[in-house]
Write a protein that holds these residues in place. Structure first.
Motif, short mmCIF file in Angstrom:
data_model
loop_
_atom_site.label_atom_id
_atom_site.label_comp_id
_atom_site.label_asym_id
_atom_site.label_seq_id
_atom_site.Cartn_x
_atom_site.Cartn_y
_atom_site.Cartn_z
N ARG A 30 1.17 -1.50 -0.05
CA ARG A 30 -0.09 0.08 0.24
C ARG A 30 0.93 1.07 -0.20
NH1 ARG A 30 -3.56 -2.61 3.23
NH2 ARG A 30 -2.95 -1.83 5.32
N ALA A 34 2.41 1.90 -3.31
CA ALA A 34 1.26 2.24 -4.20
C ALA A 34 2.10 3.88 -3.74
CB ALA A 34 -0.09 1.48 -4.61
N ARG A 35 1.28 4.36 -3.12
CA ARG A 35 1.16 5.37 -2.61
C ARG A 35 1.97 6.04 -2.93
NH1 ARG A 35 -0.23 6.51 3.61
NH2 ARG A 35 -0.19 8.36 3.54
N LEU A 84 1.96 6.51 -6.52
CA LEU A 84 0.92 8.27 -7.43
C LEU A 84 1.51 9.66 -6.79
CD1 LEU A 84 -2.34 6.53 -5.99
CD2 LEU A 84 -1.29 6.36 -7.80
N SER A 130 -5.03 4.80 -18.16
CA SER A 130 -5.70 4.31 -17.39
C SER A 130 -4.12 4.05 -15.82
CB SER A 130 -6.60 3.21 -17.06
OG SER A 130 -5.96 2.21 -17.66
N THR A 141 -2.85 5.16 -13.56
CA THR A 141 -2.74 4.96 -12.36
C THR A 141 -3.07 4.24 -11.48
OG1 THR A 141 -4.75 6.17 -11.92
CG2 THR A 141 -1.72 6.66 -11.73
N THR A 142 -4.32 3.23 -12.23
CA THR A 142 -5.29 2.36 -11.90
C THR A 142 -4.42 1.52 -11.00
OG1 THR A 142 -6.66 2.39 -14.20
CG2 THR A 142 -7.28 1.04 -12.37
N GLU A 143 -3.53 0.04 -11.48
CA GLU A 143 -3.24 -1.06 -10.31
C GLU A 143 -3.20 -0.26 -8.80
OE1 GLU A 143 -2.83 -3.85 -10.86
OE2 GLU A 143 -3.56 -3.78 -13.12
N ASP A 183 -3.31 3.14 -7.97
CA ASP A 183 -4.96 3.25 -7.21
C ASP A 183 -5.27 1.86 -6.45
OD1 ASP A 183 -5.01 5.96 -7.17
OD2 ASP A 183 -5.78 5.48 -9.63
N ALA A 184 -5.86 0.67 -6.69
CA ALA A 184 -5.96 -0.35 -6.73
C ALA A 184 -5.32 -0.20 -4.56
CB ALA A 184 -6.04 -1.18 -7.31
N ALA A 195 -2.89 1.44 -3.71
CA ALA A 195 -3.03 2.25 -2.32
C ALA A 195 -4.20 2.31 -1.47
CB ALA A 195 -2.93 3.37 -2.81
N THR A 196 -5.57 2.30 -2.40
CA THR A 196 -6.68 2.31 -1.60
C THR A 196 -6.74 0.93 -0.51
OG1 THR A 196 -8.00 2.13 -2.98
CG2 THR A 196 -7.33 4.15 -2.99
#
Ligand code: FMN
Length: 145
Positions: A48, A51-52, A55, A133, A135-137, A139-140, A142-143
């Motif tokens: 996580r 991913a952050r 981003l 898309s 940042t899709t992966e 983003d997933a 990270a959240t």
């Protein structure tokens, strides 16, 4: 930390090191003690965080994904979350050098699969979903909880 790394033009970041969180119970259920978390329990929180970081950097800085990598699935997850490189310590220490080849084979297969569907660009981490898309992966990851 990411902002500082960007401002100071740091060459890259390893995300992450061990987690110094205090455990309520030791793995054997004995007295509480401070412990540095590594390996499998660190996989989700460190992915996580990775991913952050991806981003926040927008891919402008090389990221090394680390924490709980022990097979090709966990290595792939780091790449999907934004890692340019993958690092492992505990997995190697517990399972030995023999885990490296299956990881590479698994990643290679996943890359071929993604390539055959025309959906992957692993030179741009976290962008396995195609143009538009990016940042899709990440983003997933990270959240996710
Ligand atoms: C026994 C042990 C020693 C470590 N020593 C260092 C170190 O000297 N410097 C460092 O930056 N990280 C150190 N780490 C952290 C690892 O490099 C790695 O970031 C962390 O363990 C998470 O990855 P893993 O789940 O694959 O172990 C150490 C980890 C372990 C388990």
């Amino acid at each position: 930390m990411v902002a500082t790394a960007l401002t100071r033009r740091i060459d890259g970041l390893i995300v992450s090191n061990t987690n110094g969180r205090r455990l309520r119970r030791s793995p054997r259920g004995t007295a509480a003690k401070a412990a540095a978390l590594s390996g499998r329990p660190l996989f989700e929180p460190s992915t996580r965080l990775l991913a952050r970081a991806y981003l926040l950097t927008g891919g402008a800085m090389p990221l090394i994904g680390c924490g709980g990598v022990e097979d090709s699935e966990t290595a792939l997850a780091k790449i999907e979350a934004g890692a340019n490189l993958v690092q492992l310590y505990t997995g190697l220490a517990l399972k030995g050098y023999g885990i490296v080849e299956p990881i590479l084979v698994g990643l290679s297969r996943a890359l071929k699969r993604a390539g055959s569907t025309g959906s992957a660009n692993w030179s741009a981490p976290g962008r396995a979903s195609g143009a538009g898309s990016e940042t899709t992966e990440a983003d997933a990851y990270a959240t996710s909880d």
